[in-house]
Structures are given as C-alpha cells and as structure tokens.
Design an enzyme around this catalytic site. Sequence first.
Site, PDB file in Angstrom:
ATOM      1  N   GLY A  50       0.961  -1.066   0.067  1.00  0.00           N
ATOM      2  CA  GLY A  50      -0.091  -0.190  -0.048  1.00  0.00           C
ATOM      3  C   GLY A  50       0.840   1.064  -0.146  1.00  0.00           C
ATOM      4  O   GLY A  50       1.549   1.602  -1.083  1.00  0.00           O
ATOM      5  N   ARG A  51       1.025   1.668   1.334  1.00  0.00           N
ATOM      6  CA  ARG A  51       1.674   3.221   1.136  1.00  0.00           C
ATOM      7  C   ARG A  51       1.329   4.259   0.109  1.00  0.00           C
ATOM      8  O   ARG A  51       2.056   4.547  -0.603  1.00  0.00           O
ATOM      9  CB  ARG A  51       3.330   3.143   1.135  1.00  0.00           C
ATOM     10  CG  ARG A  51       3.726   2.236   2.044  1.00  0.00           C
ATOM     11  CD  ARG A  51       5.370   2.058   1.985  1.00  0.00           C
ATOM     12  NE  ARG A  51       5.892   0.895   2.618  1.00  0.00           N
ATOM     13  CZ  ARG A  51       6.409   1.096   3.933  1.00  0.00           C
ATOM     14  NH1 ARG A  51       6.368   2.534   4.564  1.00  0.00           N
ATOM     15  NH2 ARG A  51       7.136   0.363   4.374  1.00  0.00           N
ATOM     16  N   HIS A  52      -0.146   4.362  -0.112  1.00  0.00           N
ATOM     17  CA  HIS A  52      -0.814   5.134  -1.043  1.00  0.00           C
ATOM     18  C   HIS A  52      -1.907   5.697  -0.712  1.00  0.00           C
ATOM     19  O   HIS A  52      -2.662   4.940  -0.003  1.00  0.00           O
ATOM     20  CB  HIS A  52      -0.430   4.712  -2.365  1.00  0.00           C
ATOM     21  CG  HIS A  52      -1.162   3.435  -2.732  1.00  0.00           C
ATOM     22  ND1 HIS A  52      -0.485   2.265  -2.785  1.00  0.00           N
ATOM     23  CD2 HIS A  52      -2.073   2.959  -2.871  1.00  0.00           C
ATOM     24  CE1 HIS A  52      -1.421   1.168  -3.227  1.00  0.00           C
ATOM     25  NE2 HIS A  52      -2.630   1.895  -3.061  1.00  0.00           N
ATOM     26  N   ALA A  53      -2.615   6.488  -1.421  1.00  0.00           N
ATOM     27  CA  ALA A  53      -4.001   7.037  -1.361  1.00  0.00           C
ATOM     28  C   ALA A  53      -4.375   7.143  -2.877  1.00  0.00           C
ATOM     29  O   ALA A  53      -3.454   7.149  -3.832  1.00  0.00           O
ATOM     30  CB  ALA A  53      -4.215   8.249  -0.719  1.00  0.00           C
ATOM     31  N   HIS A  99      -3.221   4.379   2.872  1.00  0.00           N
ATOM     32  CA  HIS A  99      -3.566   3.031   3.681  1.00  0.00           C
ATOM     33  C   HIS A  99      -2.350   2.209   3.455  1.00  0.00           C
ATOM     34  O   HIS A  99      -1.540   2.222   2.533  1.00  0.00           O
ATOM     35  CB  HIS A  99      -4.817   2.402   3.146  1.00  0.00           C
ATOM     36  CG  HIS A  99      -4.858   2.119   1.630  1.00  0.00           C
ATOM     37  ND1 HIS A  99      -5.330   3.504   0.606  1.00  0.00           N
ATOM     38  CD2 HIS A  99      -4.590   1.232   0.827  1.00  0.00           C
ATOM     39  CE1 HIS A  99      -5.134   3.057  -0.242  1.00  0.00           C
ATOM     40  NE2 HIS A  99      -4.850   1.663  -0.548  1.00  0.00           N
TER      41      HIS A  99
END
Length: 137
Positions: A50-53, A99
């Site tokens: 993840g580590r993104h929106a 997230h």
Amino acid sequence: MCQKPYTLELPMLGDSSIGYLSIVDFKDMLPFEPLRIYWTYFTPESIVRGRHAHHKTEQILLAVSGIILVNIETIDGELYTYKLDKPNMGVYIPPLTWHTMQYSHAAVQLIIASTSYDESDYIRDYTVFETIKKKHA
Ligand code: TYD
C-alpha cells in the site's frame, strides 16, 4: 468532512461440518459500482504494502485467507486500524485515504475497486498527501 472507512460483514453461509460460503453481490451490496478485482498473495510478513492513497478509486479490501492489518489515515487526519481476520469481513477504503497493509503468512488479499487501473489516480508520495490534507483542512 470526508468519507470514512468502515467494516462490512458479508454473509457466511454453511456450518463447520460442510464449510462456509461468503458472497459479494455486485447488484446491491457495495457502496460503488465495481470495475476491477485484484488480489495479492505470497507477501512476506516483513513487507508493508500500500503506502498510497487514490484520488478517486474506492475499494473494499478482504482477507480471504489469513490475517491482514490495515492502517488508514483519512484526509481529515483521522487514524484507523483494522485487523481483518475473518474471510467474511471487509473494509471500505474511500478515496483520498492513505493506507498500508501487513500480512500474516500465506494471507490472500482480495480487493474490489471502483475504477480500472490508472497510475495517475495514485498518490504515492506521502508529502503530496500531506499537502492535499492541509488544503482540505
Ligand atoms: P500497488 O497498487 O502499488 O500494490 P500494493 O498497494 O499492493 O502495494 O500495485 C503494485 C504494482 O502493480 C504497481 O506497479 C502497479 C501495478 N498494478 C497494475 O498494473 N494493475 C492493477 O490493477 C494494480 C492494482 C496494480
């Protein structure tokens, strides 16, 4: 104000003698019209995905096998943690939600998404997310 994440409990048909069946009926069970399904698997326990929106994409995330720890930050700066440890439980991830996910051994993550894949819909740089968050405040 922003859309908030929430858990969805899906039907769980059957019993322990025959096993279980869960359902996501696209006609009336989702808060959006799905356009894509994808899944991740064989993720090492040490990895954080993840580590993104997303600017627009809405998603439902499910652990169809194993356990997934989902950490969420909304565009309002609210923090949520969900432990998905039942195959009939999902979490709704609204747009503009940072997230990350961590996985137990052999966990399989199923994602139902509202859009087709489009890299330009991703916010992958946390500082960009922070800038949008400040503008939003
Ligand atoms: P990404 O969404 O970053 O995965 P995760 O959130 O699980 O860490 O996607 C990983 C890679 O896969 C990235 O290069 C984009 C690509 N990808 C596609 O080509 N199509 C898709 O539908 C998805 C979800 C990812």
